[in-house]
Enzyme design. Structure first.
Site, short mmCIF file in Angstrom:
data_model
loop_
_atom_site.label_atom_id
_atom_site.label_comp_id
_atom_site.label_asym_id
_atom_site.label_seq_id
_atom_site.Cartn_x
_atom_site.Cartn_y
_atom_site.Cartn_z
N ARG A 154 0.87 -1.17 0.00
CA ARG A 154 0.00 0.00 0.00
C ARG A 154 0.91 1.23 0.00
NH1 ARG A 154 -3.52 -2.77 -1.56
NH2 ARG A 154 -5.55 -3.16 -0.64
N GLU A 204 -2.80 8.14 -4.09
CA GLU A 204 -3.14 7.21 -5.16
C GLU A 204 -4.53 7.55 -5.64
OE1 GLU A 204 -1.87 3.09 -4.62
OE2 GLU A 204 -3.77 2.48 -5.52
N HIS A 250 -1.16 0.47 -9.66
CA HIS A 250 -1.78 -0.52 -8.75
C HIS A 250 -2.37 -1.70 -9.55
CE1 HIS A 250 -3.65 -0.92 -4.47
NE2 HIS A 250 -3.39 -2.10 -4.99
C1 DGY Z 1 -5.67 -5.99 -3.05
O1 DGY Z 1 -6.45 -6.88 -3.42
O2 DGY Z 1 -5.66 -5.56 -1.89
C2 DGY Z 1 -4.74 -5.43 -4.07
O3 DGY Z 1 -4.09 -4.32 -3.64
C3 DGY Z 1 -5.45 -5.16 -5.40
O4 DGY Z 1 -5.83 -6.35 -5.95
#
Ligand code: DGY
Length: 336
Positions: free
Chosen positions: A246, A275, A296
């Site tokens: 993240r 983001e 992402h």
């Molecule tokens: C998640 O699933 O948490 C990822 O960051 C995106 O697929």
């Protein structure tokens, strides 16, 4: 409208999941590119008397959303990460929360490696060099970077994705270290089967000794800003940082400064803070020489996204039926 329970879907997910939901429910999909506002979700849930909500990681699911429809029994997020969902509030209201663990592990590890390799071997710069018509001849020092093989890979957070990322290092004869809240002997055994002797070290040691540092922690209060100015200072000036977890795990301003002063060599980010990262963000002045950013897309293989869609459908069905969820975020967080 039928008498079937209604499921509200905040944005289009792969058809396979929607088809499955449509077999049993009235499915209302908000077919827009950008995320809805929270107020929009609240009013749609209320208007529809929705029993199920399918959301994405870009939707903030807090008490206001959870209270919007009195019949809401399940929220299924099309993600493994649940930092956008107030799990405690859902648990207090008896609303089940589904997510998509496991299925995206290998796909996300693939992307961590794509970033690692591209930062080391400078493929994005190479492409720009060719496309910009700068390629006049073979060059002895043209776009040189560090070797990946025989290097030291530091994994911060040896969970599923961290382990899958570490496992891939076997093909490159790398020395693997990891750090986290505690030592994980079962993960070490798993990696040993692939010939990897993963050593548990203190985070400062990992930062100081790794050629590549790859982040695999969930976003929590404890991990927000984990890679800050001090952490970046500990890294070698030849080191490469990879983040597929993240964005908030890395202090963006500190990273910006570290790239500017050459405190670290490069960074490959699939997640950013903020983001999305706006094209005029100061961080992007480093790209592509020192920075490669992807939007992402860690879990973005067709197979994985289809499986994620099936999983949210299965969770939604179970939640509306009052059955235990096949993939419960509350259970995984010890709240069930
Ligand atoms: C998640 O699933 O948490 C990822 O960051 C995106 O697929």
């Amino acid at each position: 409208m039928t008498d079937n329970p209604t499921v509200y879907v905040t944005r289009t997910i792969p058809e396979v999941g929607l088809d499955r939901l449509r077999e049993r429910f009235e499915v209302v999909v908000r077919d827009e590119k950008l995320p809805p506002t929270k107020d929009h979700v609240v009013s749609r849930l209320a208007e529809l008397d929705a029993e199920g909500l399918v959301c994405l990681l870009s939707d903030e699911i807090d008490a206001a959303v959870l209270d919007a429809s009195p019949d809401l029994s399940v929220v299924s997020t099309f993600s493994v990460g649940c930092d956008h969902v107030d799990l405690a509030a859902a648990s207090a209201r008896g609303i089940a929360v589904g997510h998509t663990p496991g299925v995206l592990t290998e796909t996300t590890a693939d992307l961590a490696w794509a970033l690692l390799m591209t930062c080391a071997r400078r493929t994005v710069e190479g492409h720009a060099y060719v496309a910009d018509d700068e390629w006049e001849t073979w060059g002895p020092t043209l776009l040189t970077g560090p070797d990946v093989h025989d290097a030291t890979l530091g994994i911060i957070g040896l969970g599923n994705i961290g382990t899958a990322t570490a496992r891939r290092a076997a093909g490159f004869d790398m020395d693997v270290r990891y750090s986290g809240r505690s030592r994980k002997p079962e993960r070490e055994d798993e990696l040993a089967e692939f010939g990897i002797d993963a050593t548990y070290v203190d985070r400062d040691e990992l930062l100081a000794e790794s050629d590549f540092v790859s982040l695999h922690v969930p976003l929590t209060e404890a991990t927000a800003g984990l890679v800050d100015e001090a952490a970046l200072r500990r890294m070698s000036e030849d080191a490469i940082l990879v983040n597929t977890s993240r964005g908030e795990v890395v202090d963006t301003d500190a990273l910006d400064a570290a790239l500017a002063t050459g405190e670290i060599a490069r960074a490959g980010l699939d997640v950013t803070d903020p983001e999305p990262l706006p094209a005029d963000h100061p961080l992007l002045r480093h790209a592509p020489e020192r920075l490669v950013v992807t939007p992402h897309i860690g879990s973005a293989s067709t197979e994985t996204r289809n499986e994620m869609a099936e999983m949210v459908a299965a969770c939604t069905e179970a939640g509306i039926d009052g059955e235990p969820l096949p993939h419960s975020a509350l259970r995984d967080a010890g709240m069930e």
